[in-house]
Design a protein around this motif. Sequence first.
Motif, PDB file in Angstrom:
ATOM      1  N   THR B  31     -34.462 -15.152 -57.399  1.00 13.03           N
ATOM      2  CA  THR B  31     -32.696 -14.814 -56.520  1.00 13.03           C
ATOM      3  C   THR B  31     -33.726 -15.411 -55.861  1.00 13.03           C
ATOM      4  O   THR B  31     -32.220 -15.843 -54.788  1.00 13.03           O
ATOM      5  N   THR B  35     -30.430 -17.273 -53.584  1.00 14.77           N
ATOM      6  CA  THR B  35     -29.633 -16.482 -52.656  1.00 14.77           C
ATOM      7  C   THR B  35     -30.876 -16.179 -51.331  1.00 14.77           C
ATOM      8  O   THR B  35     -29.769 -15.993 -50.631  1.00 14.77           O
ATOM      9  N   ASN B  39     -34.705  -9.774 -53.523  1.00 10.98           N
ATOM     10  CA  ASN B  39     -34.225  -8.291 -54.651  1.00 10.98           C
ATOM     11  C   ASN B  39     -35.365  -6.768 -54.571  1.00 10.98           C
ATOM     12  O   ASN B  39     -35.349  -6.594 -55.413  1.00 10.98           O
ATOM     13  N   GLY B  78     -26.988  -6.595 -63.153  1.00 13.23           N
ATOM     14  CA  GLY B  78     -27.589  -7.628 -62.029  1.00 13.23           C
ATOM     15  C   GLY B  78     -26.340  -8.396 -61.994  1.00 13.23           C
ATOM     16  O   GLY B  78     -26.294  -7.962 -60.435  1.00 13.23           O
ATOM     17  N   GLU B  82     -24.373  -7.936 -58.014  1.00  7.67           N
ATOM     18  CA  GLU B  82     -24.241  -8.652 -57.018  1.00  7.67           C
ATOM     19  C   GLU B  82     -22.956  -8.632 -56.617  1.00  7.67           C
ATOM     20  O   GLU B  82     -22.373  -9.482 -55.823  1.00  7.67           O
ATOM     21  N   THR B 101     -30.032  -3.323 -50.911  1.00  6.96           N
ATOM     22  CA  THR B 101     -30.795  -3.424 -52.161  1.00  6.96           C
ATOM     23  C   THR B 101     -31.769  -2.564 -52.211  1.00  6.96           C
ATOM     24  O   THR B 101     -31.554  -2.122 -53.285  1.00  6.96           O
ATOM     25  N   SER B 191     -25.768 -17.113 -57.259  1.00  7.71           N
ATOM     26  CA  SER B 191     -25.531 -15.797 -57.001  1.00  7.71           C
ATOM     27  C   SER B 191     -25.743 -15.281 -57.617  1.00  7.71           C
ATOM     28  O   SER B 191     -26.428 -14.741 -57.940  1.00  7.71           O
ATOM     29  N   PHE B 195     -28.790 -13.064 -60.818  1.00  7.35           N
ATOM     30  CA  PHE B 195     -28.068 -11.869 -60.274  1.00  7.35           C
ATOM     31  C   PHE B 195     -28.782 -10.979 -61.905  1.00  7.35           C
ATOM     32  O   PHE B 195     -29.247 -10.688 -61.957  1.00  7.35           O
ATOM     33  N   SER B 198     -32.445 -12.371 -63.382  1.00  5.20           N
ATOM     34  CA  SER B 198     -33.153 -11.801 -63.214  1.00  5.20           C
ATOM     35  C   SER B 198     -33.014  -9.827 -63.623  1.00  5.20           C
ATOM     36  O   SER B 198     -33.909  -9.693 -63.921  1.00  5.20           O
TER      37      SER B 198
END
Lengths: 329, 292
Positions: B31, B35, B39, B78, B82, B101, B191, B195, B198
């Motif tokens: 991530t 990005t 996070n 996730g 995002e 976050t 992006s 997310f 991950s």
Amino acid sequence: MVSRNSCCRLLFCGVIVSLPLIIKSTYILGILILIALYAIVAEGLGVLMGYAGQVSFGQAAFYGLGAYTAAILATRCHLPPLLCLVVAPVLPTLVALIIGRSILRLREHYLALATLGFGILVYALFKEFAGLTGGPSGLTGIPYLSLGPFILDRDWKYYYLVWVILSLVLVSIDNLTRSPVGRAFRAIHASEKATEAAGIDTTTLKVQAFGLSACLAGLAGALYAFWVTFISPSPFSFTASVEFVLMVVIGGLGTLWGPLLGAAIIVGLTEFLRWAVRIIMPEAGGEFEIIFFGLIFVLIMLFRPQGLLAPRAFQGATTGKMEEEGCLR
Amino acid sequence: MGTESQYIQYLLSGLTTGSIYALIALALVVTFNITGIFNLAIGEFVTIGALTAVSLLHAGLPATLSYCIAVLVAGLVGALVERATIHPARNASVLSLIIITIAVSIVLRGAALLIWKTYPYTLPPFVTAPPLRLLGASLVPQSLFILGLAVVAVSLLFIFFEFTYTGKAVRAAMMNQTAARLVGINPGRLSLFAFTFSGAIAALAGIFITPITMATYDMGFMLGLKGFVAAILGGVTNATGAIIGGILLGVLEAFAAGMVSSGLKDAIAMVVMIAVLLTRPTGILGSTRNSA
């Protein structure tokens, strides 16, 4: 602007003095005391974040260090409480000055994580050094503050003490931020490189802001210890650190009244949600509160990231800085 | 138990928890590279994965299916996070993104508390076999699965980055976002992918560790934090580093807990993180985009 500000101050003083005359509920007085305590921490953090542009996710550690220093000195060394209150902020300030020079070299995510780690480390030590801190079960028997025969054993007396101290803090911070030092802080926020180029020692300034924020957090912690007369590690956890940051951000970075407003909102909201959720869904318990809390913060960050009191122009300044340093995605 | 076998025991349990830290660190690194965001809600995805799997299993679904659906659910959450929070705020300051976050993690933790309450849950181990004896130390078979998962995840990630189009696009975006955009790579989509991916990895880690440690709504916070320490230890831009960092942290913690005090385990992880951040500022900061 000046007249508006003095109007604000007059109104502020009037409201503070008159509130305990109207309100007799110890519950509400307790909330007001808590708001003042958190506001003292938040105002200090506000100088660090809003003016010097540095973040600390470990502020609860300084708050806790102040509280534990005061409590240990009062219960184990039997020093007079007033003396403990004066001495207590020294330890957090020293710690901040010592670690500040290295930790403030870090930026953004890394600074956030390092301070967060520091907070969790200190929290773990509060729990682990049971011989000194009482461990998870805490320290009891902290005496009330007293000045000769005058004992601050009632909430309304304590209310006046903490709000007078908060007012002094507000006046000092207002003066500080208008002084050359305050302008230098703001310059660091706008562009650290340019400030350095102007011949200002940015590292020392940042460390001083960090020390000031730790000192105020320690003072608030000591005041907290003498108010509740019992302390355990739980109010000094990571959650408290996050709340302090949120207070500053919600109120508005780089404003005098923002952190106070933020503290009032956070404490007020917690209490309101606790009350409202219990009425709407009796069996829901504490869980809804947390969700609402999180949701409100997400919304504020999305729609008014500059906080409630900060002017729009400030947001522009921040964005400009991000662009300059190549941080915009 | 002799001292030597005790050390081997520490090593084995350290390797097991270390693999979990490594997986979470891996999710973070992917991530962050795409990005530029750490996070801080990553631990909550571990929780969501584990607890969803528990619920599905209790609802009567077969284990494998439950686990797959749980991973999908966490991936979807996730993606949702995002689109709902990170995407609208993509031009905000780093501080805003950090706070977002954290706020998201509060919301997710609250939701988990609402759905699953405060009870601890467990999953059955993947195979029922007696613990293996190894030089006087014992190892539950579940640990082998965890170690295996870490190895497989890293291999798949390697293949992904080296041999697939998306993987190459991710690497391109990591190196130079403007240039990547010029050749038609969509950073917004990447992006979203980061997310989702991950979230899924973190959920896997949660499912694998639950048979050993039990799952509660608030277990994510510390696990997520250890993931960060692991990532920082290994260098935040480096997937292999994340794995090594995770294993190192796990082993260090196991020895510290065994030889000093289990209460100081978390404190030691934090000391390690701060020490690494402070002593290797160029090694860690120099290679990332976000440290101006």
